[in-house]
Design an enzyme around this catalytic site. Structure first.
Site, PDB file in Angstrom:
ATOM      1  N   CYS A  81     -20.346  -1.641  19.244  1.00  0.00           N
ATOM      2  CA  CYS A  81     -19.017  -1.390  18.676  1.00  0.00           C
ATOM      3  C   CYS A  81     -18.051  -2.321  19.396  1.00  0.00           C
ATOM      4  O   CYS A  81     -17.872  -2.210  20.624  1.00  0.00           O
ATOM      5  CB  CYS A  81     -18.609   0.068  18.873  1.00  0.00           C
ATOM      6  SG  CYS A  81     -16.904   0.417  18.363  1.00  0.00           S
ATOM      7  N   GLY A  82     -17.444  -3.240  18.670  1.00  0.00           N
ATOM      8  CA  GLY A  82     -16.575  -4.225  19.292  1.00  0.00           C
ATOM      9  C   GLY A  82     -15.363  -3.612  19.974  1.00  0.00           C
ATOM     10  O   GLY A  82     -15.059  -3.929  21.131  1.00  0.00           O
ATOM     11  N   GLU A 205     -16.211   2.735   8.000  1.00  0.00           N
ATOM     12  CA  GLU A 205     -17.186   2.709   9.089  1.00  0.00           C
ATOM     13  C   GLU A 205     -18.298   3.741   8.907  1.00  0.00           C
ATOM     14  O   GLU A 205     -18.031   4.931   8.721  1.00  0.00           O
ATOM     15  CB  GLU A 205     -16.499   2.935  10.431  1.00  0.00           C
ATOM     16  CG  GLU A 205     -15.823   1.703  10.981  1.00  0.00           C
ATOM     17  CD  GLU A 205     -15.633   1.762  12.480  1.00  0.00           C
ATOM     18  OE1 GLU A 205     -16.631   1.971  13.203  1.00  0.00           O
ATOM     19  OE2 GLU A 205     -14.486   1.592  12.923  1.00  0.00           O
ATOM     20  N   ARG A 206     -19.500   3.247   8.985  1.00  0.00           N
ATOM     21  CA  ARG A 206     -20.692   4.088   9.017  1.00  0.00           C
ATOM     22  C   ARG A 206     -20.642   4.946  10.277  1.00  0.00           C
ATOM     23  O   ARG A 206     -20.315   4.484  11.342  1.00  0.00           O
ATOM     24  CB  ARG A 206     -21.918   3.183   9.041  1.00  0.00           C
ATOM     25  CG  ARG A 206     -23.255   3.864   9.091  1.00  0.00           C
ATOM     26  CD  ARG A 206     -24.382   2.861   9.277  1.00  0.00           C
ATOM     27  NE  ARG A 206     -24.330   2.211  10.590  1.00  0.00           N
ATOM     28  CZ  ARG A 206     -25.321   1.486  11.100  1.00  0.00           C
ATOM     29  NH1 ARG A 206     -26.419   1.269  10.404  1.00  0.00           N
ATOM     30  NH2 ARG A 206     -25.195   0.937  12.296  1.00  0.00           N
ATOM     31  N   CYS A 215     -11.860  -2.069  13.213  1.00  0.00           N
ATOM     32  CA  CYS A 215     -13.276  -2.149  13.564  1.00  0.00           C
ATOM     33  C   CYS A 215     -13.521  -3.547  14.121  1.00  0.00           C
ATOM     34  O   CYS A 215     -13.377  -4.535  13.401  1.00  0.00           O
ATOM     35  CB  CYS A 215     -14.159  -1.886  12.346  1.00  0.00           C
ATOM     36  SG  CYS A 215     -15.931  -2.133  12.655  1.00  0.00           S
ATOM     37  N   THR A 217     -16.326  -5.166  15.320  1.00  0.00           N
ATOM     38  CA  THR A 217     -17.441  -5.930  14.752  1.00  0.00           C
ATOM     39  C   THR A 217     -17.190  -6.234  13.283  1.00  0.00           C
ATOM     40  O   THR A 217     -17.657  -7.247  12.764  1.00  0.00           O
ATOM     41  CB  THR A 217     -18.765  -5.183  14.925  1.00  0.00           C
ATOM     42  OG1 THR A 217     -18.650  -3.864  14.349  1.00  0.00           O
ATOM     43  CG2 THR A 217     -19.161  -5.074  16.393  1.00  0.00           C
TER      44      THR A 217
END
Length: 278
Positions: A81-82, A205-206, A215, A217
């Site tokens: 997770c970025g 987001e999953r 998010c 990434t």
């Protein structure tokens, strides 16, 4: 159980120091599993409220400063997770676990980072993007063209002309669970080019199963796809998030190195009480 809450561009996380294993002992004493623990802590209104939970643990390799365990708010585990990584780095920096140059272990590999502005900004070297390909989907009876790329976790990227009025949740959920991405599904991103080397991004987001304010990434995936498609000229790419913050994506022309840079805010410290889990 002491915890801290941090957010990176509106993507918020509960962070716990688990180098001595105390979190697992706490969870076992409550006769819970980690998924139940994470869901209760991350729940809005009845818990702390967060997009995810991060455990800071001792590294397997002493060359690294720490290892993390990352959980989405639904209790599922994510490889990377970025924005979460930037929060983890600031936490480690302020707690004396690491200095300004940081290395830590994730399921996606070793992540390197640099602390800027005394932790208020963090620049993270992400894993090399992979699996890039164009994909055409049949979604709700319409043809949807986009690109798939893995920037530590899987992302599907679609360019749109008007992003603000888009129904991100409905369309994003349909793509996230599309058979083309079985069995684990994908994160879904929509981008609009708004200037030279400037894009606006919204992400489903999953694991959160909804739109988030940012998010990391996903922003990176959109910047890289935009570069490969010729929609932007090159590095750096400025990404404007749903939450209003600016993320900056740096990369080499061959994409051997890709960096995510942005702000990190330490929101508060607190204590989890056992009655939350009863």
């Amino acid at each position: 159980m002491r915890f801290s809450k941090l957010h990176a561009s509106g993507n918020d996380f509960v962070v716990l120091d688990n180098r001595d294993g105390k979190v697992y002992s706490f969870v076992n004493d409550l006769r819970l599993d980690m998924k139940d623990f994470v869901v209760k802590v991350c729940a809005f209104h009845t818990g702390v409220g967060a997009d995810g939970l991060i455990l800071i643990e001792s590294p397997d390799d002493p060359k690294n400063h720490f290892k993390w365990q990352f959980f989405n708010s639904d209790g599922s585990v994510a490889e990377m997770c970025g924005n979460g990584s930037r929060c983890a780095v600031r936490f480690a920096y302020e707690r004396g676990i690491a200095g300004q140059e940081v290395r830590f272990e994730t399921l996606a590999g070793i992540i390197k980072a640099e602390v800027l502005e005394k932790g208020r900004r963090v620049k993270v070297l992400l894993t090399k993007p992979k699996d890039y390909r164009d994909v055409t989907l049949d979604v709700k009876g319409t043809r949807l063209e986009g690109s798939f790329i893995n920037t530590g976790v899987p992302h599907f990227v679609v360019r749109v002309e008007e992003i603000d009025s888009l129904d991100v949740v409905s369309l994003g959920r349909a793509v996230r669970f599309h058979p083309a991405f079985e069995p684990k599904g994908t994160n879904v991103n929509f981008l609009q080019v708004v200037g030279e080397n400037k894009i606006k991004v919204r992400t489903y987001e999953r694991g959160v199963e909804g739109e988030t304010l940012a998010c990391g990434t996903g922003a990176t995936a959109c910047a890289i796809v935009s570069y490969l498609k010729g929609w932007v000229k090159g590095s750096p790419v400025d990404v404007f998030t749903k939450g209003g913050d600016l993320l900056r994506i740096h990369f080499l022309p061959d994409l051997q190195e890709v960096y995510l840079e942005g702000p990190v805010v330490w929101v508060f410290d607190g204590e989890l009480r056992e009655e939350l889990f009863l």
